[in-house]
Design a protein around this motif. Structure first.
Motif, short mmCIF file in Angstrom:
data_model
loop_
_atom_site.label_atom_id
_atom_site.label_comp_id
_atom_site.label_asym_id
_atom_site.label_seq_id
_atom_site.Cartn_x
_atom_site.Cartn_y
_atom_site.Cartn_z
N ASP A 286 69.42 60.62 5.46
CA ASP A 286 69.90 60.40 6.83
C ASP A 286 69.47 61.52 7.77
OD1 ASP A 286 71.45 58.09 6.08
OD2 ASP A 286 72.94 59.46 5.24
N MET A 287 69.39 62.74 7.22
CA MET A 287 69.11 63.92 8.03
C MET A 287 68.06 64.80 7.33
SD MET A 287 73.07 64.80 8.90
CE MET A 287 72.74 65.95 10.21
N PRO A 288 66.82 64.32 7.23
CA PRO A 288 65.79 65.07 6.51
C PRO A 288 65.61 66.48 7.07
CG PRO A 288 64.92 62.99 7.37
CD PRO A 288 66.31 63.12 7.86
N GLY A 289 65.52 67.44 6.16
CA GLY A 289 65.31 68.83 6.56
C GLY A 289 66.57 69.55 6.99
N LYS A 290 67.66 68.84 7.17
CA LYS A 290 68.92 69.45 7.64
C LYS A 290 69.91 69.67 6.51
CE LYS A 290 67.88 69.00 12.07
NZ LYS A 290 67.39 70.11 12.82
N THR A 291 69.79 68.88 5.45
CA THR A 291 70.74 68.95 4.35
C THR A 291 70.01 68.62 3.05
OG1 THR A 291 72.82 68.07 3.46
CG2 THR A 291 71.44 66.53 4.68
N ARG A 292 70.62 69.02 1.95
CA ARG A 292 70.07 68.72 0.64
C ARG A 292 70.99 67.78 -0.14
NH1 ARG A 292 68.78 74.51 -1.69
NH2 ARG A 292 68.11 73.30 -3.48
N ALA A 293 71.99 67.23 0.53
CA ALA A 293 72.95 66.34 -0.12
C ALA A 293 72.28 65.01 -0.48
CB ALA A 293 74.13 66.09 0.80
N LYS A 294 72.28 64.69 -1.76
CA LYS A 294 71.66 63.45 -2.23
C LYS A 294 72.60 62.26 -1.95
CE LYS A 294 69.07 65.15 -6.25
NZ LYS A 294 69.01 65.01 -7.71
N PRO A 295 72.02 61.08 -1.79
CA PRO A 295 72.84 59.89 -1.58
C PRO A 295 73.78 59.60 -2.76
CG PRO A 295 70.54 59.44 -1.04
CD PRO A 295 70.59 60.80 -1.66
N GLU A 296 73.52 60.19 -3.92
CA GLU A 296 74.37 60.00 -5.09
C GLU A 296 75.80 60.46 -4.84
OE1 GLU A 296 71.22 60.90 -5.10
OE2 GLU A 296 70.21 60.03 -6.82
N ILE A 297 75.98 61.33 -3.87
CA ILE A 297 77.34 61.78 -3.53
C ILE A 297 78.20 60.57 -3.16
CG2 ILE A 297 78.70 63.03 -1.80
CD1 ILE A 297 76.46 65.15 -1.82
N TRP A 298 77.61 59.60 -2.48
CA TRP A 298 78.35 58.43 -2.03
C TRP A 298 78.26 57.28 -3.03
CZ3 TRP A 298 75.39 61.74 0.82
CH2 TRP A 298 76.10 62.55 1.70
N THR A 299 77.13 57.15 -3.73
CA THR A 299 77.02 56.07 -4.71
C THR A 299 77.78 56.38 -5.99
OG1 THR A 299 74.92 56.92 -5.60
CG2 THR A 299 74.79 55.27 -3.81
N GLN A 300 77.99 57.67 -6.25
CA GLN A 300 78.75 58.12 -7.42
C GLN A 300 79.93 58.99 -6.96
OE1 GLN A 300 76.19 60.04 -10.34
NE2 GLN A 300 74.49 58.71 -9.80
N SER A 301 80.65 58.47 -5.99
CA SER A 301 81.70 59.29 -5.35
C SER A 301 82.78 59.74 -6.33
CB SER A 301 82.31 58.56 -4.16
OG SER A 301 82.94 57.38 -4.57
N ALA A 302 83.12 58.92 -7.31
CA ALA A 302 84.14 59.33 -8.28
C ALA A 302 83.66 60.53 -9.09
CB ALA A 302 84.48 58.18 -9.21
N LYS A 303 82.39 60.53 -9.45
CA LYS A 303 81.82 61.64 -10.21
C LYS A 303 81.76 62.90 -9.33
CE LYS A 303 77.81 62.81 -13.06
NZ LYS A 303 76.50 62.38 -13.56
N PHE A 304 81.43 62.72 -8.05
CA PHE A 304 81.39 63.85 -7.13
C PHE A 304 82.78 64.46 -6.94
CE2 PHE A 304 81.46 65.55 -2.72
CZ PHE A 304 80.57 66.58 -2.90
N LYS A 305 83.77 63.61 -6.76
CA LYS A 305 85.15 64.10 -6.61
C LYS A 305 85.63 64.78 -7.89
CE LYS A 305 86.34 60.85 -3.01
NZ LYS A 305 86.97 59.59 -2.66
N ALA A 306 85.22 64.25 -9.04
CA ALA A 306 85.58 64.87 -10.32
C ALA A 306 84.96 66.26 -10.43
CB ALA A 306 85.14 63.99 -11.49
N ALA A 307 83.74 66.42 -9.95
CA ALA A 307 83.09 67.74 -9.99
C ALA A 307 83.83 68.73 -9.09
CB ALA A 307 81.62 67.60 -9.55
#
Length: 170
Positions: free
Chosen positions: A96-117
């Motif tokens: 969504d914001m190339p060059g501004k962030t390194r957050a992968k889309p997996e944060i939202w597609t695997q949100s339960a795993k991200f919250k668990a981390a």
């Protein structure tokens, strides 16, 4: 740490950069806020590691802090970890914001795993706080063993993209 001091530490940690984002905050602000939070995390972990490493010079050793300082840093790490998932609103990935962030889309597609981390970081920080409360450097060191690998690195491997390549200027 005294029971009355903990709430003040949490309030102080929540002010400014690591507060909850209101719904109308821009995506760019969310990215800046979470990047500042990550830098703060890094600062706390590095300071704890320096404390554990120590120094042969007593004057330099004294500047590395105390077990009480480690306890406060652990509380701050826990506070950041608990607020972390809220700092990743949809629309703020590297796609969504190339060059501004390194957050992968997996944060939202695997949100339960991200919250668990994030919960794992909070739990580990709580364990570190308990170890630091004893004042025993060996217990603090034991609590820190594997901290970066199990929390930071583990999450970054899954949810953080590569650094943007710097453009060469002629």
């Amino acid at each position: 740490m005294t029971k009355w001091l903990k709430p003040f530490v949490f309030v102080a940690a929540g002010i400014g950069l690591i507060g909850m984002l209101p719904a109308d905050v821009s995506a760019a602000d969310a990215v800046k806020t979470r990047q500042a939070m990550m830098k703060e995390n890094s600062t706390h972990v590095k300071a704890i590691m320096k404390y554990l490493k120590g120094n042969k010079d007593p004057k330099k050793e004294a500047k590395l802090g105390t077990a009480g300082d480690v306890e406060l840093r652990a509380i701050a790490l826990e506070g950041i970890a608990k607020r972390l998932p809220a700092m990743f609103p949809k629309g703020t990935s590297l796609k969504d914001m190339p060059g501004k962030t390194r957050a992968k889309p997996e944060i939202w597609t695997q949100s339960a795993k991200f919250k668990a981390a994030a919960n794992k970081l909070a739990s580990w920080s709580k364990d570190l706080e308990k170890a630091a409360a004893t004042g025993d450097k060996a217990k603090i060191a034991a609590a820190m063993r594997g901290f970066g690998k199990e929390t930071c690195s583990n999450c970054h491997k899954t949810f953080r993209g590569p650094k943007a390549k710097k453009k060469k200027t002629s």
